[in-house]
Design an enzyme around this catalytic site. Structure first.
Site, PDB file in Angstrom:
ATOM      1  CB  SER A 149      -8.262   4.039   2.677  1.00  0.00           C
ATOM      2  OG  SER A 149      -7.441   3.340   3.609  1.00  0.00           O
ATOM      3  CE  LYS A 158      -3.932   2.091   2.511  1.00  0.00           C
ATOM      4  NZ  LYS A 158      -4.916   1.924   3.607  1.00  0.00           N
ATOM      5  CB  SER A 206      -8.813   1.133   5.436  1.00  0.00           C
ATOM      6  OG  SER A 206      -9.511   2.336   5.272  1.00  0.00           O
TER       7      SER A 206
HETATM    8  N1  GLN Z   1     -13.431   4.694   5.997  1.00  0.00           N
HETATM    9  C1  GLN Z   1     -12.857   5.135   7.240  1.00  0.00           C
HETATM   10  C2  GLN Z   1     -12.406   6.554   7.116  1.00  0.00           C
HETATM   11  O1  GLN Z   1     -12.594   7.129   6.085  1.00  0.00           O
HETATM   12  C3  GLN Z   1     -11.740   4.231   7.648  1.00  0.00           C
HETATM   13  C4  GLN Z   1     -10.497   4.484   6.906  1.00  0.00           C
HETATM   14  C5  GLN Z   1      -9.362   3.607   7.330  1.00  0.00           C
HETATM   15  O2  GLN Z   1      -9.557   2.574   7.963  1.00  0.00           O
HETATM   16  N2  GLN Z   1      -8.169   4.047   6.994  1.00  0.00           N
HETATM   17  O3  GLN Z   1     -11.873   7.124   8.032  1.00  0.00           O
END
Ligand code: GLN
Length: 500
Positions: free
Chosen positions: A167, A91, A191
């Site tokens: 994400s 990532k 995410s």
């Molecule tokens: N969707 C969540 C956010 O936008 C979690 C994102 C994540 O786990 N990095 O904060």
């Protein structure tokens, strides 16, 4: 790219991207193919498919071939471990020395870290895995659809009109499409698990502190945790094994021995106590997804698990709690991007203040700016007690709920997401609808416990995820339960049409 046309699969007809990590490791040792051939195979698939998917920000073909050559040399001496010579993707949130680390943001579009993140060092320098490239992601890991990336949205290989989740959208799209056997990912509020669910993968978020955060670009430091997305619990176990462990460079890393995840996979799960929280099956869960999840729970029962109802009374408060705590920490973490020391610097500023404003205004996208504003607000004098302090108190209640639950059960089961993958653009204008995507995943981050998502069926041709949450440092049991389920089912073996 110098990858030759004679792929290793070409002669034997072997689809290397269909093999598990264990099978790949066995093939390397039996000299059925070399690490170089493996890397070439995946690089060719990236070249063929990634224009459509947009799952990579950077492809590191040359580095991959060099690492593969080193792995081949190691293997030739009978050295190396189970990941030696196995390609994986990173990532783009993990710092990689000499290769851009963008975090999905214009702010870091030209940032090249002078060092490797601990997990990058562990996976490549130590375990001998081969890095194929850096995966696309929501900007600074803020999002549930991979649509906030400066590099554009990622498409879901199961339906190109739909989002892969976020994400870690690039990581899951790459693995689901067979462009990499596995990928690293991070999970602050879901995410790893939500995108894994939306693409039919297995994704594990370990206990907070199990995997080092050193060199992982910070979003919300008390919630961020690194993990893996892969096709199966077995594959995930191999990768997590190499990532986990104490790191003196991360003050929140926990100094405690790492369990043998692979050895634990084969234990029968007879007698395993699985808790079913009523709160996770309330309004909002799509009925067809619910049916798939209930069937999967039945499968666990057939494997000998005992299912009992439990209560997590504060779980419904997870989303509002998270959207105070996470932006608060983000606003503080992202203060470092000032146009002076790091990242994007705007042209033509006449004063220091103008330099800050212009650089941050240009470098950050709308969602990141929204989070910084919310975070600054909840931390400000006059609102701190009402929001931030209150959220911290509720966070403690959520943690207490899980503590109590794990006195009577070994694992907690539930859905990973309310729905299957949604269409690109569908939730872009409605941040709250987007935030609700993580309604089932966020509690585990707030509590700090490990959790994973496994594929458990399909609705309208799109994968459904089942979530298992475990007690602190119980990753081995989570992977074990997931593996036993996968021995009895074949959802994890399905591949999206056009990427077989
Ligand atoms: N969707 C969540 C956010 O936008 C979690 C994102 C994540 O786990 N990095 O904060």
């Amino acid at each position: 790219m110098s990858a030759g046309t004679r792929g290793p699969g070409a002669g034997s007809g072997e689809a290397l991207h269909r093999l598990s990590i264990r099978q790949l490791a066995e093939g390397l040792r039996a000299r059925r193919f070399s690490s170089r051939e493996l890397a070439q195979h995946f690089l060719q698939r990236i070249e063929a498919h990634d224009k459509t998917l947009n799952s990579f920000v950077t492809v590191t073909a040359e580095r991959a071939l060099a690492q593969a050559a080193a792995a081949d040399a190691r293997l030739a001496q009978g050295a190396g471990g189970p990941l030696t010579g196995i390609p994986i993707a990173q990532k783009d949130i993990f710092c990689t020395q000499g290769v851009k680390t963008s975090c999905g943001s214009r702010m870091l579009d030209s940032y090249v870290a002078p060092y490797d993140a601990t997990i990058v060092r562990k996976l490549h320098a130590e375990a001998g895995a081969v890095m194929l490239g850096k995966c696309n992601m929501d900007e600074f890991a803020m999002g549930s659809s991979n649509e906030t990336s400066w590099y554009g949205p990622v498409r879901n290989p199961w339906d190109l009109e739909r989002v892969p989740g976020g994400s870690s959208g690039g990581s899951v799209a790459a693995v689901a499409a067979g462009l990499a056997p596995a990928a690293t990912a991070t999970d602050t509020g879901g995410s790893i698990r939500q995108p894994a669910a939306l693409t039919g993968l297995t994704g594990i978020k370990p206990t907070y502190g199990r995997v080092s955060r050193y060199g992982m670009v910070a979003f919300a430091s008390s919630l961020d945790q690194a993990g893996v997305v892969a096709h199966s619990a077995e594959d995930a176990a191999y990768v997590l094994q190499a990532m986990a462990g104490f790191d003196p460079l991360d003050s929140t890393s926990v100094d405690r021995p790492v369990d043998d995840y692979c050895a634990a996979l084969d234990r029968p799960i007879e007698g395993l106590r699985i808790g079913l929280p009523k709160e996770y099956f309330a309004e909002g869960l799509d009925p067809a997804c619910r049916a798939a999840i209930e069937t999967a729970i039945g499968q666990f029962e057939r494997l000998g698990a005992r299912i009992c109802e439990i209560r997590l009374p504060h779980a419904p408060l997870s989303v509002p709690t998270y959207y105070v705590v996470a932006p608060a920490e983000a606003s503080s973490n992202l203060a470092r991007y000032d146009g002076v020391r790091y990242g994007h610097r705007a042209d033509g500023a006449r004063t220091l203040e103008e330099l800050y404003k212009k650089s941050r205004g240009e470098g950050f996208g709308a969602e990141v700016q929204r989070r910084i504003m919310i975070g600054t607000y909840v931390l400000s004098h006059g609102y701190y007690d009402a929001y931030y302090l209150k959220a911290q108190k509720v966070r403690r209640l959520i943690y207490d709920d899980f503590k109590r639950a794990f006195e009577t059960v070994d694992l907690v089961v539930g859905p990973t997401a309310q729905n299957v993958a949604f269409k690109l653009g569908d939730k872009l204008d409605d941040p709250v609808a987007m935030y609700l995507n993580d309604i089932y995943t966020i509690a585990a981050n707030l509590a700090g416990i490990p959790a994973l998502s496994i594929p458990c069926g399909f609705v309208n041709g799109l994968p459904v995820g089942l979530q298992l949450m475990g007690n602190f440092f119980d990753e081995a049991r989570l992977l074990n339960a997931a593996h036993q389920y996968q021995l009895a089912t074949d959802w994890h073996l399905r591949r999206p049409h056009g990427f077989e």
